[in-house]
Design a protein around this motif. Sequence first.
Motif, mmCIF file in Angstrom:
data_model
loop_
_atom_site.group_PDB
_atom_site.id
_atom_site.type_symbol
_atom_site.label_atom_id
_atom_site.label_comp_id
_atom_site.label_asym_id
_atom_site.label_seq_id
_atom_site.Cartn_x
_atom_site.Cartn_y
_atom_site.Cartn_z
ATOM 1 N N HIS A 34 46.681 37.794 41.284
ATOM 2 C CA HIS A 34 45.817 38.263 42.288
ATOM 3 C C HIS A 34 46.969 39.311 42.761
ATOM 4 O O HIS A 34 46.464 40.685 42.735
ATOM 5 N N ASP A 76 46.287 41.634 39.181
ATOM 6 C CA ASP A 76 45.820 42.552 39.459
ATOM 7 C C ASP A 76 45.465 43.290 40.431
ATOM 8 O O ASP A 76 45.257 44.365 39.613
ATOM 9 N N SER A 134 41.587 37.849 32.718
ATOM 10 C CA SER A 134 40.602 36.531 33.503
ATOM 11 C C SER A 134 40.521 37.437 34.766
ATOM 12 O O SER A 134 39.463 37.493 35.697
ATOM 13 N N THR A 135 41.578 38.704 35.446
ATOM 14 C CA THR A 135 41.983 39.884 35.857
ATOM 15 C C THR A 135 40.613 39.997 36.546
ATOM 16 O O THR A 135 39.649 41.141 37.076
ATOM 17 N N GLY A 153 37.196 39.454 34.828
ATOM 18 C CA GLY A 153 36.451 38.662 34.993
ATOM 19 C C GLY A 153 35.764 37.518 33.733
ATOM 20 O O GLY A 153 34.284 37.849 33.562
ATOM 21 N N SER A 190 37.994 49.489 32.740
ATOM 22 C CA SER A 190 37.675 48.624 33.634
ATOM 23 C C SER A 190 36.641 49.588 34.673
ATOM 24 O O SER A 190 36.723 49.721 35.895
ATOM 25 N N HIS A 221 29.953 44.560 33.415
ATOM 26 C CA HIS A 221 29.882 43.154 34.465
ATOM 27 C C HIS A 221 30.270 44.663 35.220
ATOM 28 O O HIS A 221 30.164 44.555 36.820
#
Length: 349
Positions: free
Chosen positions: A63, A66, A182-183, A185, A270, A309
């Motif tokens: 977290h 991120d 992972s951060t 998604g 991103s 996404h």
Amino acid sequence: MESVPNVQELVRNDPLQVPESFLIGNEEEEDKLQSTADKYNLSSEIPIIDLSLLSRGSEEELHKLDKACEEWGFFQVINHGVATEVLQEMKDATTKFFELPLEEKNKIRMPPDDFQGYGQAYAVAQGQTLDWSDALFLRIYPAQYRKPNLWPIAPEGFKETIEAYSSGVKRIRDELLRCLSSTLGMEKDALLNLHQEVTQALRVNYYPPCNMPGKVLGLSPHSDTSTITILMQEDNVTGLQIRKEGEWVPVKPIPNALVVNVGDVMEIWSNGKYRSIEHRAVTTESKSRISYASFILPHAEVEVEPFGHIVELSGSQKYKKVKYGDYLRSSLKGKLKGKSHIETAKIGS
């Protein structure tokens, strides 16, 4: 392209002289340079990420990573697993390389049609303000892209030292790309696979001392065209500054930590959630400084566009699809200038 004088030799021959071609020549910029030189108010807030916690799957650290990419685009990595001796050997051998006579270093001089080897960044336009630095630039991985004739032969063992250091960076790079998958998604290996062939290049920047540190820049403000960049700094000289909320914030070195920044590729992938950050290097009057930037890049043929996404979540696609090799080549044709290059990838530009 015009060739640029060797800055280290300029200082050796006359420490008091600064040729006009290096002077910023803009009073407003000079004032900014001097007023931020000692600003440490924000620097203590630059995020610190513990890679050993990330490796053990800490959700809290993930977290933090991120948030660091979203709010800063920059962070320092501790407990990264590269032995202190490896870092120190790299620093010691590099210092010896830059102490060599110019004719020795020029044995691996950058050819006019290449960016590998020893030299200076070329001036792409007449009358361009030059950066107060010299550089050694090498492609490291994949190994078949290396040009052994442009790797340093002295000091003895330097090649092996570069190899050991870069191998450590490679491990960090892979771990970080998995965590960033992972951060964002996705599956852990998504980003690694999207690179097709992860390219790693090393640029060692040598910043000699400057008699007028308030009137020159070691490296002009720019964002990196990489996915991420992993940087080793000197422990005792602050030279790197990042732009945060309109201010230039010094990145105060933490012994044995590595600095990581988000590059343009990550910003596009991103859809702007993570932003590449503008940074620059300043000089000092009394000390030289060396920095070691490892650029992590996709294969030239990779087409980079925002992840579906993420576009869905944000409601609109902000960046076009770009072929990475074309994006990189067009950036090399211009002078480093803030974040101007990524503007070309924005929809509507």
